[in-house]
Every structure is written in structure tokens, then in C-alpha cells.
Design a protein around this motif. Structure first.
Motif, PDB file in Angstrom:
ATOM      1  N   GLY A 185      13.686  26.312  49.398  1.00 25.47           N
ATOM      2  CA  GLY A 185      12.392  25.722  49.142  1.00 25.47           C
ATOM      3  C   GLY A 185      11.679  25.099  50.326  1.00 25.47           C
ATOM      4  O   GLY A 185      10.739  24.330  50.132  1.00 25.47           O
ATOM      5  N   ILE A 186      12.092  25.426  51.542  1.00 28.77           N
ATOM      6  CA  ILE A 186      11.412  24.818  52.690  1.00 28.77           C
ATOM      7  C   ILE A 186      10.480  25.828  53.362  1.00 28.77           C
ATOM      8  O   ILE A 186      10.711  27.030  53.315  1.00 28.77           O
ATOM      9  N   SER A 187       9.467  25.306  53.980  1.00 24.01           N
ATOM     10  CA  SER A 187       8.524  26.151  54.713  1.00 24.01           C
ATOM     11  C   SER A 187       9.070  26.434  56.106  1.00 24.01           C
ATOM     12  O   SER A 187      10.030  25.782  56.558  1.00 24.01           O
ATOM     13  N   TYR A 188       8.436  27.373  56.781  1.00 23.28           N
ATOM     14  CA  TYR A 188       8.828  27.652  58.159  1.00 23.28           C
ATOM     15  C   TYR A 188       8.648  26.407  59.024  1.00 23.28           C
ATOM     16  O   TYR A 188       9.500  26.099  59.867  1.00 23.28           O
ATOM     17  N   GLU A 189       7.571  25.678  58.811  1.00 23.51           N
ATOM     18  CA  GLU A 189       7.307  24.471  59.594  1.00 23.51           C
ATOM     19  C   GLU A 189       8.435  23.455  59.406  1.00 23.51           C
ATOM     20  O   GLU A 189       8.882  22.820  60.364  1.00 23.51           O
ATOM     21  N   GLN A 190       8.912  23.307  58.184  1.00 16.66           N
ATOM     22  CA  GLN A 190      10.033  22.402  57.921  1.00 16.66           C
ATOM     23  C   GLN A 190      11.313  22.941  58.557  1.00 16.66           C
ATOM     24  O   GLN A 190      12.121  22.176  59.083  1.00 16.66           O
ATOM     25  N   PHE A 191      11.476  24.248  58.513  1.00 17.30           N
ATOM     26  CA  PHE A 191      12.663  24.878  59.095  1.00 17.30           C
ATOM     27  C   PHE A 191      12.740  24.612  60.591  1.00 17.30           C
ATOM     28  O   PHE A 191      13.780  24.205  61.104  1.00 17.30           O
ATOM     29  N   GLU A 192      11.643  24.810  61.289  1.00 20.19           N
ATOM     30  CA  GLU A 192      11.691  24.642  62.738  1.00 20.19           C
ATOM     31  C   GLU A 192      11.818  23.181  63.146  1.00 20.19           C
ATOM     32  O   GLU A 192      12.183  22.893  64.287  1.00 20.19           O
ATOM     33  N   GLN A 193      11.579  22.258  62.210  1.00 22.99           N
ATOM     34  CA  GLN A 193      11.731  20.832  62.493  1.00 22.99           C
ATOM     35  C   GLN A 193      13.097  20.283  62.067  1.00 22.99           C
ATOM     36  O   GLN A 193      13.349  19.092  62.223  1.00 22.99           O
ATOM     37  N   MET A 194      13.955  21.148  61.546  1.00 26.41           N
ATOM     38  CA  MET A 194      15.280  20.699  61.120  1.00 26.41           C
ATOM     39  C   MET A 194      16.052  20.110  62.302  1.00 26.41           C
ATOM     40  O   MET A 194      15.824  20.473  63.455  1.00 26.41           O
ATOM     41  N   GLU A 195      16.993  19.261  61.967  1.00 31.25           N
ATOM     42  CA  GLU A 195      17.868  18.706  62.993  1.00 31.25           C
ATOM     43  C   GLU A 195      18.638  19.842  63.663  1.00 31.25           C
ATOM     44  O   GLU A 195      19.007  20.819  63.016  1.00 31.25           O
ATOM     45  N   ASP A 196      18.893  19.676  64.942  1.00 31.17           N
ATOM     46  CA  ASP A 196      19.631  20.697  65.684  1.00 31.17           C
ATOM     47  C   ASP A 196      20.982  20.997  65.054  1.00 31.17           C
ATOM     48  O   ASP A 196      21.407  22.145  65.009  1.00 31.17           O
ATOM     49  N   LEU A 197      21.644  19.974  64.548  1.00 31.02           N
ATOM     50  CA  LEU A 197      22.957  20.180  63.953  1.00 31.02           C
ATOM     51  C   LEU A 197      22.884  21.126  62.757  1.00 31.02           C
ATOM     52  O   LEU A 197      23.724  22.014  62.607  1.00 31.02           O
ATOM     53  N   VAL A 198      21.857  20.985  61.941  1.00 30.54           N
ATOM     54  CA  VAL A 198      21.687  21.871  60.782  1.00 30.54           C
ATOM     55  C   VAL A 198      21.360  23.278  61.263  1.00 30.54           C
ATOM     56  O   VAL A 198      21.942  24.257  60.783  1.00 30.54           O
ATOM     57  N   LEU A 199      20.438  23.389  62.218  1.00 30.06           N
ATOM     58  CA  LEU A 199      20.094  24.717  62.748  1.00 30.06           C
ATOM     59  C   LEU A 199      21.309  25.389  63.381  1.00 30.06           C
ATOM     60  O   LEU A 199      21.515  26.593  63.205  1.00 30.06           O
ATOM     61  N   HIS A 200      22.113  24.630  64.080  1.00 29.55           N
ATOM     62  CA  HIS A 200      23.316  25.210  64.691  1.00 29.55           C
ATOM     63  C   HIS A 200      24.292  25.685  63.619  1.00 29.55           C
ATOM     64  O   HIS A 200      24.953  26.716  63.794  1.00 29.55           O
ATOM     65  N   GLY A 201      24.380  24.960  62.516  1.00 27.88           N
ATOM     66  CA  GLY A 201      25.221  25.402  61.407  1.00 27.88           C
ATOM     67  C   GLY A 201      24.727  26.710  60.810  1.00 27.88           C
ATOM     68  O   GLY A 201      25.514  27.597  60.482  1.00 27.88           O
ATOM     69  N   ILE A 202      23.417  26.837  60.697  1.00 30.17           N
ATOM     70  CA  ILE A 202      22.828  28.074  60.189  1.00 30.17           C
ATOM     71  C   ILE A 202      23.115  29.216  61.158  1.00 30.17           C
ATOM     72  O   ILE A 202      23.520  30.313  60.747  1.00 30.17           O
ATOM     73  N   LEU A 203      22.917  28.956  62.450  1.00 29.58           N
ATOM     74  CA  LEU A 203      23.218  29.976  63.463  1.00 29.58           C
ATOM     75  C   LEU A 203      24.682  30.407  63.381  1.00 29.58           C
ATOM     76  O   LEU A 203      24.997  31.595  63.442  1.00 29.58           O
ATOM     77  N   TYR A 204      25.573  29.449  63.260  1.00 29.89           N
ATOM     78  CA  TYR A 204      27.008  29.747  63.174  1.00 29.89           C
ATOM     79  C   TYR A 204      27.297  30.666  61.984  1.00 29.89           C
ATOM     80  O   TYR A 204      28.030  31.650  62.111  1.00 29.89           O
ATOM     81  N   ASN A 205      26.691  30.360  60.849  1.00 32.81           N
ATOM     82  CA  ASN A 205      26.936  31.195  59.676  1.00 32.81           C
ATOM     83  C   ASN A 205      26.343  32.589  59.840  1.00 32.81           C
ATOM     84  O   ASN A 205      26.938  33.569  59.388  1.00 32.81           O
ATOM     85  N   PHE A 206      25.190  32.704  60.520  1.00 39.22           N
ATOM     86  CA  PHE A 206      24.665  34.033  60.831  1.00 39.22           C
ATOM     87  C   PHE A 206      25.629  34.795  61.745  1.00 39.22           C
ATOM     88  O   PHE A 206      25.791  36.008  61.605  1.00 39.22           O
TER      89      PHE A 206
ATOM     90  N   VAL B   3      16.752  33.536  70.650  1.00 39.42           N
ATOM     91  CA  VAL B   3      16.754  33.384  69.196  1.00 39.42           C
ATOM     92  C   VAL B   3      15.353  32.998  68.743  1.00 39.42           C
ATOM     93  O   VAL B   3      14.745  32.066  69.262  1.00 39.42           O
ATOM     94  N   ASN B   4      14.856  33.747  67.779  1.00 37.79           N
ATOM     95  CA  ASN B   4      13.507  33.547  67.267  1.00 37.79           C
ATOM     96  C   ASN B   4      13.614  32.870  65.897  1.00 37.79           C
ATOM     97  O   ASN B   4      14.046  33.492  64.926  1.00 37.79           O
ATOM     98  N   LEU B   5      13.240  31.593  65.852  1.00 34.26           N
ATOM     99  CA  LEU B   5      13.369  30.837  64.602  1.00 34.26           C
ATOM    100  C   LEU B   5      12.531  31.420  63.474  1.00 34.26           C
ATOM    101  O   LEU B   5      12.962  31.427  62.322  1.00 34.26           O
ATOM    102  N   GLU B   6      11.350  31.926  63.799  1.00 34.18           N
ATOM    103  CA  GLU B   6      10.516  32.511  62.748  1.00 34.18           C
ATOM    104  C   GLU B   6      11.193  33.749  62.153  1.00 34.18           C
ATOM    105  O   GLU B   6      11.208  33.938  60.935  1.00 34.18           O
ATOM    106  N   ARG B   7      11.766  34.578  62.995  1.00 38.71           N
ATOM    107  CA  ARG B   7      12.476  35.764  62.503  1.00 38.71           C
ATOM    108  C   ARG B   7      13.688  35.359  61.667  1.00 38.71           C
ATOM    109  O   ARG B   7      13.995  35.964  60.644  1.00 38.71           O
ATOM    110  N   MET B   8      14.387  34.327  62.109  1.00 40.63           N
ATOM    111  CA  MET B   8      15.548  33.859  61.369  1.00 40.63           C
ATOM    112  C   MET B   8      15.117  33.345  59.996  1.00 40.63           C
ATOM    113  O   MET B   8      15.741  33.673  58.986  1.00 40.63           O
ATOM    114  N   TRP B   9      14.040  32.563  59.937  1.00 38.98           N
ATOM    115  CA  TRP B   9      13.556  32.045  58.665  1.00 38.98           C
ATOM    116  C   TRP B   9      13.131  33.190  57.744  1.00 38.98           C
ATOM    117  O   TRP B   9      13.435  33.201  56.548  1.00 38.98           O
ATOM    118  N   ARG B  10      12.417  34.185  58.296  1.00 37.37           N
ATOM    119  CA  ARG B  10      12.005  35.337  57.479  1.00 37.37           C
ATOM    120  C   ARG B  10      13.226  36.090  56.958  1.00 37.37           C
ATOM    121  O   ARG B  10      13.228  36.568  55.822  1.00 37.37           O
TER     122      ARG B  10
END
Length: 118
Positions: free
Chosen positions: A26-47, A87-94
Motif C-alpha cells: 500500500g505504499i507509493s513510489y514516493e514513500q518507497f524511495e523515502q524508506m529507511e536504508d535498513l528497510v531498503l537493504h532488507g528488500i534488496l537482500y531478499n531480491f 540499482v534503480n529504485l523506481e524499477r524495483m518498486w514497479r
């Protein structure tokens, strides 16, 4: 001999997608790119797990399920590991919103069909 049976690799993919989807529901791309680095790194790790597990699914299974984006999963992992600065955050969110739901459904179908054939 593989270090892990391919069916477990498929389950690894599904298990890695779950926290990605849970962290981004339920988050927008804008919210996604503003996530804490730790959360984004967790997402990257799972990818990365998704891509690494996909690499270890035998060609015979991959060829029986060509609709599953095996190559894209591997390629995304390779960028995240080797070309991390690209790494392209917009592509990752899409990917999370447009691709993962279908991938989950296809992998679940694969497991059901393969277990049914045993």
C-alpha cells in the motif's frame, strides 16, 4: 549434486518475496524511495535471494515453465550484487507491484503441478 533441492529453491523465492511485499504493501513510489536504508537493504537482500535461488533451478524445470521470468530474476540479482550503484529504485518498486504478484502465482502453480506429478 546441488546443495539444495530445486523445490526448496522455489520455496526460497516465495519466502523472500513475502517480506518484500509485506514491507511495501500500500505504499507509493514516493514513500518507497523515502524508506529507511535498513528497510531498503532488507528488500534488496531478499531480491538477491530470489535471483540466486532462480539460478539454481534446473534448466529442465525452467524450460517447462517459460512464462516465469527466470532470466529477469537472475539479471536483477546480478545488477544488485555486481552493479549495485546502478540499482534503480523506481524499477524495483514497479517490479514489486507489477511483477511479483504474478510470479508468486506462477511459482505456486509450478509447485502444485510438480508435486502432483510425483
Amino acid at each position: 549434486m546441488p546443495s539444495r533441492p530445486w523445490r526448496l529453491r522455489i520455496q526460497d523465492i516465495l519466502d523472500a518475496i513475502t517480506p518484500i511485499q509485506q514491507a511495501t504493501v500500500g505504499i507509493s513510489y514516493e514513500q518507497f524511495e523515502q524508506m529507511e536504508d535498513l528497510v531498503l537493504h532488507g528488500i534488496l537482500y531478499n531480491f538477491m535471494i530470489v535471483g540466486e535461488a532462480a539460478v539454481n533451478v534446473p534448466d529442465s524445470i525452467q524450460s517447462r515453465y517459460p512464462q516465469i521470468p527466470w532470466r529477469s530474476m537472475r539479471d536483477m540479482r546480478n545488477v544488485m550484487v555486481h552493479e549495485y550503484f546502478q540499482v534503480n529504485l523506481e524499477r524495483m518498486w514497479r517490479t514489486i507491484y507489477e511483477d511479483l504478484p504474478a510470479v508468486v502465482a506462477m511459482l505456486e502453480t509450478l509447485l502444485q503441478q510438480e508435486i502432483g506429478e510425483e
